[in-house]
Design a protein around this motif. Structure first.
Motif, PDB file in Angstrom:
ATOM      1  N   UNK A 114      -5.212  -4.302  -7.770  1.00  0.00           N
ATOM      2  CA  UNK A 114      -6.409  -4.335  -8.342  1.00  0.00           C
ATOM      3  C   UNK A 114      -7.233  -5.167  -9.073  1.00  0.00           C
ATOM      4  N   UNK A 115      -5.390  -4.744 -10.046  1.00  0.00           N
ATOM      5  CA  UNK A 115      -6.322  -5.920 -11.811  1.00  0.00           C
ATOM      6  C   UNK A 115      -5.988  -7.267 -11.542  1.00  0.00           C
ATOM      7  N   UNK A 116      -4.971  -7.190 -10.581  1.00  0.00           N
ATOM      8  CA  UNK A 116      -4.823  -8.873 -10.467  1.00  0.00           C
ATOM      9  C   UNK A 116      -6.311  -9.213  -9.818  1.00  0.00           C
ATOM     10  N   UNK A 117      -6.370  -8.846  -8.684  1.00  0.00           N
ATOM     11  CA  UNK A 117      -7.695  -9.455  -8.386  1.00  0.00           C
ATOM     12  C   UNK A 117      -9.079  -9.397  -8.550  1.00  0.00           C
ATOM     13  N   UNK A 118      -9.239  -8.488  -9.953  1.00  0.00           N
ATOM     14  CA  UNK A 118     -11.184  -7.828 -10.209  1.00  0.00           C
ATOM     15  C   UNK A 118     -11.134  -8.444 -10.685  1.00  0.00           C
ATOM     16  N   UNK A 119     -10.971  -9.487 -11.415  1.00  0.00           N
ATOM     17  CA  UNK A 119     -11.482 -11.028 -12.270  1.00  0.00           C
ATOM     18  C   UNK A 119     -12.059 -12.270 -11.246  1.00  0.00           C
ATOM     19  N   UNK A 120     -11.654 -11.915  -9.583  1.00  0.00           N
ATOM     20  CA  UNK A 120     -12.397 -12.413  -8.696  1.00  0.00           C
ATOM     21  C   UNK A 120     -13.654 -11.577  -8.300  1.00  0.00           C
ATOM     22  N   UNK A 121     -13.897  -9.826  -8.456  1.00  0.00           N
ATOM     23  CA  UNK A 121     -15.245  -8.844  -7.929  1.00  0.00           C
ATOM     24  C   UNK A 121     -16.692  -9.592  -8.140  1.00  0.00           C
ATOM     25  N   UNK A 122     -17.066  -9.219  -6.964  1.00  0.00           N
ATOM     26  CA  UNK A 122     -18.561 -10.373  -7.287  1.00  0.00           C
ATOM     27  C   UNK A 122     -19.268  -9.499  -8.641  1.00  0.00           C
ATOM     28  N   UNK A 123     -19.005  -8.213  -8.412  1.00  0.00           N
ATOM     29  CA  UNK A 123     -19.514  -8.044  -9.967  1.00  0.00           C
ATOM     30  C   UNK A 123     -19.505  -8.029 -11.271  1.00  0.00           C
ATOM     31  N   UNK A 124     -17.832  -8.378 -11.339  1.00  0.00           N
ATOM     32  CA  UNK A 124     -16.697  -8.995 -12.635  1.00  0.00           C
ATOM     33  C   UNK A 124     -17.858 -10.409 -13.610  1.00  0.00           C
ATOM     34  N   UNK A 125     -18.323  -9.375 -14.366  1.00  0.00           N
ATOM     35  CA  UNK A 125     -19.009 -10.486 -15.778  1.00  0.00           C
ATOM     36  C   UNK A 125     -20.566 -10.024 -15.905  1.00  0.00           C
ATOM     37  N   UNK A 126     -20.428  -9.551 -14.907  1.00  0.00           N
ATOM     38  CA  UNK A 126     -22.199  -8.472 -14.956  1.00  0.00           C
ATOM     39  C   UNK A 126     -21.976  -7.232 -15.007  1.00  0.00           C
ATOM     40  N   UNK A 127     -21.400  -6.307 -13.982  1.00  0.00           N
ATOM     41  CA  UNK A 127     -21.736  -4.980 -14.227  1.00  0.00           C
ATOM     42  C   UNK A 127     -20.195  -4.767 -15.053  1.00  0.00           C
ATOM     43  N   UNK A 128     -19.428  -5.101 -14.126  1.00  0.00           N
ATOM     44  CA  UNK A 128     -18.089  -4.603 -15.097  1.00  0.00           C
ATOM     45  C   UNK A 128     -16.950  -5.802 -15.888  1.00  0.00           C
ATOM     46  N   UNK A 129     -17.548  -5.538 -17.180  1.00  0.00           N
ATOM     47  CA  UNK A 129     -16.794  -6.702 -18.416  1.00  0.00           C
ATOM     48  C   UNK A 129     -15.284  -6.432 -18.161  1.00  0.00           C
ATOM     49  N   UNK A 130     -14.715  -5.507 -17.319  1.00  0.00           N
ATOM     50  CA  UNK A 130     -12.767  -5.718 -17.471  1.00  0.00           C
ATOM     51  C   UNK A 130     -12.149  -4.673 -17.103  1.00  0.00           C
ATOM     52  N   UNK A 131     -11.158  -4.748 -16.907  1.00  0.00           N
ATOM     53  CA  UNK A 131     -10.099  -3.039 -16.415  1.00  0.00           C
ATOM     54  C   UNK A 131     -10.033  -2.781 -17.417  1.00  0.00           C
ATOM     55  N   UNK A 132      -9.460  -1.703 -17.480  1.00  0.00           N
ATOM     56  CA  UNK A 132      -8.441  -1.198 -18.771  1.00  0.00           C
ATOM     57  C   UNK A 132      -7.814   0.212 -18.405  1.00  0.00           C
ATOM     58  N   UNK A 133      -6.579  -0.148 -18.636  1.00  0.00           N
ATOM     59  CA  UNK A 133      -5.288   0.971 -18.726  1.00  0.00           C
ATOM     60  C   UNK A 133      -5.513   1.994 -19.992  1.00  0.00           C
ATOM     61  N   UNK A 134      -5.797   3.470 -19.132  1.00  0.00           N
ATOM     62  CA  UNK A 134      -5.699   4.295 -19.991  1.00  0.00           C
ATOM     63  C   UNK A 134      -4.440   4.817 -20.695  1.00  0.00           C
ATOM     64  N   UNK A 135      -4.044   4.618 -22.465  1.00  0.00           N
ATOM     65  CA  UNK A 135      -2.727   5.261 -22.668  1.00  0.00           C
ATOM     66  C   UNK A 135      -1.947   6.727 -22.767  1.00  0.00           C
ATOM     67  N   UNK A 136      -1.479   7.036 -21.925  1.00  0.00           N
ATOM     68  CA  UNK A 136      -0.839   8.444 -21.765  1.00  0.00           C
ATOM     69  C   UNK A 136      -0.145   9.110 -22.228  1.00  0.00           C
TER      70      UNK A 136
END
Length: 195
Positions: free
Chosen positions: A123-145
């Motif tokens: 999911x992380x590797x392919x997210x930049x190729x998603x339809x909404x990347x750069x539009x509704x979604x600017x990027x993924x982030x991991x939550x530091x636990x």
């Protein structure tokens, strides 16, 4: 959750046609990694930076053509996260809560889905190729636990970010209920108040 009331799923589904339903999902996976070779990561938890600069969970509105909340959520996940999201399905068994906001007639449904680390990495590797990347979604982030030795870095600092709606509360509730934190509790954590 501040400014909203919790509903049972059956009650939420019986609301009239003037109500819209939005579904979002916390995606997580066991992660054996170590930060700096000494801080166990334990789990990878994904959130996203939204178009409005706030953090939230992937998902969105259920459309009329969607046959169920979960069908709408899975469609939204593919749009926002890319084709790797087709390798899994969020199901009714992943459902956690529903809240009706105090503003527009919207019910927010929240899910949590445990993935394999391989699925999450895809999911992380392919997210930049998603339809909404750069539009509704600017990027993924991991939550530091984790919390760093200074007692501030890590999750306490992450929680000072701006979150959409009840995403911050959903995150904290899920981390505790799913046992994703080292102690399984957030009681000893210095959690900053929401701005």
């Amino acid at each position: 959750m501040a400014g909203s009331r919790r509903l049972e799923l059956a009650e939420a589904l019986q609301l009239g046609p003037g109500w819209r339903h939005a579904c979002h999902a916390l995606l997580y996976a066991p992660d054996p990694g170590m930060l700096f070779g000494r801080i166990p990561l334990r789990y990878a938890v994904l959130m996203q930076m939204r178009f409005d600069g706030r953090l939230g969970f992937p998902g969105g509105f259920v459309d009329k053509q969607d046959n169920s909340l979960e069908e709408g959520l899975n469609r939204e996940l593919r749009e926002e996260l890319g084709e790797a999201a087709a390798a899994f399905r969020v199901e009714r068994t992943d459902y956690r809560s529903s809240h009706a906001g105090s503003g527009p007639r919207v019910v927010a449904h929240f899910y949590a889905k445990c993935l394999t680390l391989e699925q999450l990495l895809a999911v992380e590797a392919g997210a930049t190729r998603a339809k909404d990347h750069g539009l509704e979604v600017l990027g993924l982030v991991r939550v530091p636990l984790y919390t760093l030795r200074d007692g501030v870095g890590g999750l306490p600092t992450f929680l000072e970010n701006s979150f959409i709606g009840s995403a911050r509360e959903q995150l904290l509730e899920s981390l505790q209920d799913l046992g994703l934190l080292q102690s399984g509790s957030i009681s000893g954590l210095k959690i900053p108040a929401r701005h």
